[in-house]
Design an enzyme around this catalytic site. Structure first.
Site, short mmCIF file in Angstrom:
data_model
loop_
_atom_site.label_atom_id
_atom_site.label_comp_id
_atom_site.label_asym_id
_atom_site.label_seq_id
_atom_site.Cartn_x
_atom_site.Cartn_y
_atom_site.Cartn_z
N THR A 15 0.83 -1.21 0.00
CA THR A 15 0.00 0.00 0.00
C THR A 15 0.86 1.26 0.00
OG1 THR A 15 -0.23 -0.05 2.42
CG2 THR A 15 -1.95 -1.14 1.11
N LEU A 94 18.10 -5.39 7.08
CA LEU A 94 19.18 -5.22 6.12
C LEU A 94 20.54 -5.37 6.81
CD1 LEU A 94 17.91 -2.18 4.02
CD2 LEU A 94 17.95 -4.58 3.34
N ASN A 108 13.27 4.04 5.98
CA ASN A 108 12.33 3.07 6.54
C ASN A 108 11.16 3.81 7.16
OD1 ASN A 108 11.43 0.42 7.25
ND2 ASN A 108 12.10 0.79 9.34
N HIS A 110 8.12 3.53 10.06
CA HIS A 110 7.78 2.80 11.29
C HIS A 110 6.46 3.34 11.84
CE1 HIS A 110 8.60 0.26 14.74
NE2 HIS A 110 8.23 1.27 15.52
#
Length: 203
Positions: A15, A94, A108, A110
């Site tokens: 999404t 990673l 990233n 969160h």
């Protein structure tokens, strides 16, 4: 304006990938040059293909050697011309192989206001804690899980009539808004990092 070239890493429904694709259609100066899925059944693969974006699909066996998997990811993203990597629901940690290939250029997302509620169950953990405000954080990924420099945050109030699902839905709405906003700031050269490794975004 020259478009910011990004590679997207995902593991699920995609999404947030779709939100970026939609914003690109509305003029976001970003080009998604490649998508990597860690799972062959991730619906994000279909979203990428529908948008004409090249996709590489890994399965569990590819991660038996995490460093080797990340070496493949780094190589294919570099070959595709990615300037930044964008983790969009990527459920693998990673290794330095990728982080060193894209230093301070791995984003990233969160679903909490870091440094609170780190880890894979942030929404549930915030709900269980009874907090009145939670939110969304975009940060630079590093070797410390959910601990890289914070790029952007937006708060989400926990309403009295919320249940866990309604809270999660509003958090996802913020995710879909904040990620494209960060990418626009990067593309427009408005994101900088100072000597303390604090991120600043100018208007």
């Amino acid at each position: 304006m020259e478009k910011l070239k990004i590679g997207v890493l995902l593991s699920g429904s995609g999404t947030n990938l779709q939100a970026i694709i939609d914003e690109i259609a509305d003029g976001l100066p970003v080009e998604i040059v490649h998508v990597l899925s860690s799972r062959p059944d991730a619906y994000g693969i279909e979203r990428a293909r529908a948008a004409g974006i090249p996709v590489t699909v890994f399965d569990r066996s590819c991660y038996e050697d995490p460093a080797a998997a990340d070496a493949r990811i780094a190589a294919l993203m570099q070959k595709a011309g990615a300037e930044y990597l964008v983790m969009a629901g990527y459920m693998r940690k990673l290794t330095p192989v990728v982080l060193d290939a894209f230093p301070d250029r791995v984003l990233n997302l969160h679903p909490a206001l870091l440094p609170s509620f780190k880890g894979a169950h942030a929404i549930q953990d915030a709900w269980d804690a009874g907090v009145k405000v939670t939110g969304v954080t975009v940060h630079l990924a590093n070797e410390d899980y959910d601990k890289g420099p914070i790029v952007a945050q937006e708060a989400v109030a926990v309403r009295e009539d919320d249940d866990r699902d309604s809270l999660e839905a509003r958090i996802h709405e913020v995710e879909h808004r904040i990620y494209p906003r960060v990418l626009r700031a990067i593309a427009e050269g408005r994101m900088t990092m100072d000597e303390r490794r604090i991120i600043h975004i100018s208007e």
